[in-house]
Motif scaffolding. Structure first.
Motif, PDB file in Angstrom:
ATOM      1  N   ALA A  87     -14.129   9.880   6.282  1.00 41.65           N
ATOM      2  CA  ALA A  87     -13.342   9.367   5.161  1.00 41.65           C
ATOM      3  C   ALA A  87     -12.168   8.544   5.664  1.00 41.65           C
ATOM      4  N   LEU A  88     -11.552   8.982   6.764  1.00 40.38           N
ATOM      5  CA  LEU A  88     -10.438   8.231   7.343  1.00 40.38           C
ATOM      6  C   LEU A  88     -10.915   6.872   7.830  1.00 40.38           C
ATOM      7  N   ALA A  89     -12.096   6.821   8.405  1.00 41.40           N
ATOM      8  CA  ALA A  89     -12.658   5.553   8.884  1.00 41.40           C
ATOM      9  C   ALA A  89     -12.906   4.600   7.711  1.00 41.40           C
ATOM     10  N   GLU A  90     -13.332   5.150   6.571  1.00 34.35           N
ATOM     11  CA  GLU A  90     -13.560   4.316   5.389  1.00 34.35           C
ATOM     12  C   GLU A  90     -12.252   3.726   4.873  1.00 34.35           C
ATOM     13  N   VAL A  91     -11.197   4.544   4.862  1.00 32.54           N
ATOM     14  CA  VAL A  91      -9.881   4.051   4.430  1.00 32.54           C
ATOM     15  C   VAL A  91      -9.402   2.967   5.385  1.00 32.54           C
ATOM     16  N   ARG A  92      -9.573   3.204   6.668  1.00 34.54           N
ATOM     17  CA  ARG A  92      -9.164   2.221   7.669  1.00 34.54           C
ATOM     18  C   ARG A  92      -9.876   0.887   7.442  1.00 34.54           C
ATOM     19  N   ALA A  93     -11.163   0.942   7.187  1.00 44.25           N
ATOM     20  CA  ALA A  93     -11.930  -0.286   6.962  1.00 44.25           C
ATOM     21  C   ALA A  93     -11.476  -0.995   5.689  1.00 44.25           C
ATOM     22  N   ARG A  94     -11.115  -0.219   4.670  1.00 41.73           N
ATOM     23  CA  ARG A  94     -10.658  -0.803   3.408  1.00 41.73           C
ATOM     24  C   ARG A  94      -9.317  -1.507   3.587  1.00 41.73           C
ATOM     25  N   HIS A 154      -0.873   5.955  10.635  1.00 40.26           N
ATOM     26  CA  HIS A 154      -1.112   5.727  12.066  1.00 40.26           C
ATOM     27  C   HIS A 154      -2.255   4.730  12.268  1.00 40.26           C
ATOM     28  N   ALA A 155      -3.311   4.897  11.493  1.00 37.72           N
ATOM     29  CA  ALA A 155      -4.455   3.983  11.599  1.00 37.72           C
ATOM     30  C   ALA A 155      -4.063   2.565  11.206  1.00 37.72           C
ATOM     31  N   TYR A 156      -3.227   2.446  10.161  1.00 38.41           N
ATOM     32  CA  TYR A 156      -2.796   1.115   9.714  1.00 38.41           C
ATOM     33  C   TYR A 156      -1.907   0.461  10.767  1.00 38.41           C
ATOM     34  N   VAL A 202       0.861  -1.187   0.000  1.00 37.23           N
ATOM     35  CA  VAL A 202       0.000   0.000   0.000  1.00 37.23           C
ATOM     36  C   VAL A 202       0.894   1.234   0.000  1.00 37.23           C
ATOM     37  N   ILE A 203       0.566   2.211  -0.846  1.00 39.91           N
ATOM     38  CA  ILE A 203       1.256   3.494  -0.830  1.00 39.91           C
ATOM     39  C   ILE A 203       0.213   4.570  -0.580  1.00 39.91           C
ATOM     40  N   ALA A 204       0.335   5.244   0.556  1.00 42.55           N
ATOM     41  CA  ALA A 204      -0.615   6.290   0.937  1.00 42.55           C
ATOM     42  C   ALA A 204       0.011   7.655   0.689  1.00 42.55           C
ATOM     43  N   THR A 205      -0.598   8.426  -0.186  1.00 41.94           N
ATOM     44  CA  THR A 205      -0.067   9.751  -0.510  1.00 41.94           C
ATOM     45  C   THR A 205      -1.072  10.862  -0.245  1.00 41.94           C
ATOM     46  N   GLY A 206      -2.336  10.513  -0.053  1.00 39.93           N
ATOM     47  CA  GLY A 206      -3.369  11.532   0.034  1.00 39.93           C
ATOM     48  C   GLY A 206      -3.919  11.712   1.426  1.00 39.93           C
ATOM     49  N   SER A 207      -4.510  12.863   1.643  1.00 40.15           N
ATOM     50  CA  SER A 207      -5.147  13.162   2.919  1.00 40.15           C
ATOM     51  C   SER A 207      -6.611  12.747   2.862  1.00 40.15           C
TER      52      SER A 207
END
Length: 293
Positions: free
Chosen positions: A150-157, A192-194, A139-144
Motif C-alpha cells: 500500500a505504501l508503494a502505491e501511495v508513493r507511485a501516486r 519519508h517516501a515523498y 498534499v496532506i498525509a494523515t493516514g497510515s
C-alpha cells in the motif's frame, strides 16, 4: 552505558523536574487499554506537584484524545492537557504557515492521503480537497498504510507531484505505529517516501520544534525543569534533545523486540549507537510499582 540512568520508578523524578511531557502509545496505553498501574502513577505524580501534559503524534486533536484518556481511567484533573501533532498541524494550516504556503497558492487544492473521518478538523482549514492527484497543489498525509504494498502505491501516486514542487504536510511524523498486533506503517513513512522522491515535506509533530513550543507554553515551565518520557528514540528522545529537554526512554515500548523485558547495558548501548541518540535515563514501564518511602 555511561551517563544514562536507570530509574526504578517514574516518581524518582519528582522534585528534580516540574513539567512532564508524556507520550501515549507504548507508554500510557496500547491503543485499547491503559498499562498496569498507569492511572495510579499519573495520579501520584500530580498529587506530588507534577505538571503533566501528554504529547502525542496522533493526527487527532488533543481535546478528543483527552476525553478518551478520561474514559480509559485517567482523572481529568490529573493532567493539564494533551498536545497532539494534529493540533499543531491544524494551526499551521489555518494560519497559512509561511514555509508551506510560499510553495503553493494561498488556498491550494489539497490531495488528502488518509481517512477523512479520522481528521474531521481538516474541513475547518478552508482548503479545497480534490481526488485527482494531477489537480493537487498541496498534499496532506494523515493516514497510515496497511503494508509495504500500500505504501508503494501511495508513493507511485505521489511521484508526479514532487517534480512539480507540490509540498506535502504530514500530520504524524511516526514512520512506525505500535499496536497490540505489532508495528504498522505510519504517516511519517509517506512523508519519508515523498522526500526520497525529492518532494518538500513539512512535519510539525515530534521530533520537530512546533509541538515542543506548544507543549512548553501549556506547561508554563522552563525547558530545564521539564522531562519528556517516551518509547521511541527517533521521535520522543531525539525531539526532546533538540528542545533542550531531559528525556526518559520506556524500554518496553516500540523497542521492546530489540531490547527484551530486562535490557542489558550492552543492548541499550547498541541501540543508542544504531539510532544515533540516547536518553538521559531509562525506565522499564511508566506504571511500574513505585518504591516504598
Amino acid at each position: 552505558m555511561p551517563g544514562v540512568r536507570r530509574l526504578a520508578a517514574v516518581t524518582d523524578l519528582v522534585g528534580e523536574r516540574e513539567g512532564f511531557l508524556i507520550d501515549l502509545w507504548g507508554v500510557v496505553h496500547d491503543g485499547e487499554a491503559l498499562g498496569e498501574g498507569l492511572a495510579d502513577a499519573i495520579v501520584e505524580l500530580a498529587a506530588r506537584g507534577a505538571r503533566i501534559c501528554f504529547l502525542s503524534n496522533t493526527s487527532r486533536l488533543g481535546s478528543d484524545v483527552a476525553a478518551e484518556l478520561v474514559t480509559m481511567g485517567i482523572p481529568r484533573d490529573a493532567f493539564l492537557d494533551v498536545v497532539s501533532s494534529g493540533d499543531v498541524t491544524r494551526e499551521a494550516l489555518v494560519s497559512r504557515d509561511e514555509a508551506v504556503f510560499a510553495r503553493c497558492p494561498a488556498s491550494p487544492r489539497v490531495l488528502h492521503v488518509g481517512n477523512l473521518a479520522y481528521v474531521p478538523w481538516l474541513h475547518e482549514t478552508g482548503l479545497e480537497i480534490v481526488l485527482e492527484a494531477e489537480r493537487a497543489e498541496l498534499v496532506i498525509a494523515t493516514g497510515s498504510s496497511s503494508g509495504e504494498a500500500a505504501l508503494a502505491e501511495v508513493r507511485a501516486r505521489l511521484a508526479p507531484l514532487a517534480p512539480r514542487g507540490v509540498p506535502l504536510v504530514c500530520t504524524n511524523p511516526d514512520r512506525l505505529i505500535p499496536s497490540r498486533r505489532g508495528l504498522g506503517i505510519g504517516p511519517g513513512a509517506i512523508a519519508h517516501a515523498y522526500a526520497e522522491l525529492g518532494g518538500a515535506t513539512f512535519l510539525f509533530g515530534k521530533p520537530h520544534p512546533p509541538i515542543y513550543r506548544a507543549a512548553l507554553a501549556r506547561l508554563g515551565c522552563a525547558p530545564d525543569r521539564v522531562v519528556a518520557i517516551g518509547d521511541m528514540l527517533e521521535t520522543d528522545i531525539a525531539g526532546a534533545r533538540r528542545a533542550s529537554i531531559a528525556s526518559v526512554l520506556v524500554t518496553t515500548g516500540v523497542h521492546r523486540d530489540v531490547l527484551g523485558e530486562s535490557p542489558t547495558d550492552a543492548a541499550l548501548d547498541a541501540l543508542f549507537v544504531a539510532e544515533g541518540v540516547a536518553p538521559d535515563a531509562v525506565l522499564a514501564r511508566f506504571g511500574q510499582r513505585t518504591r516504598e518511602g
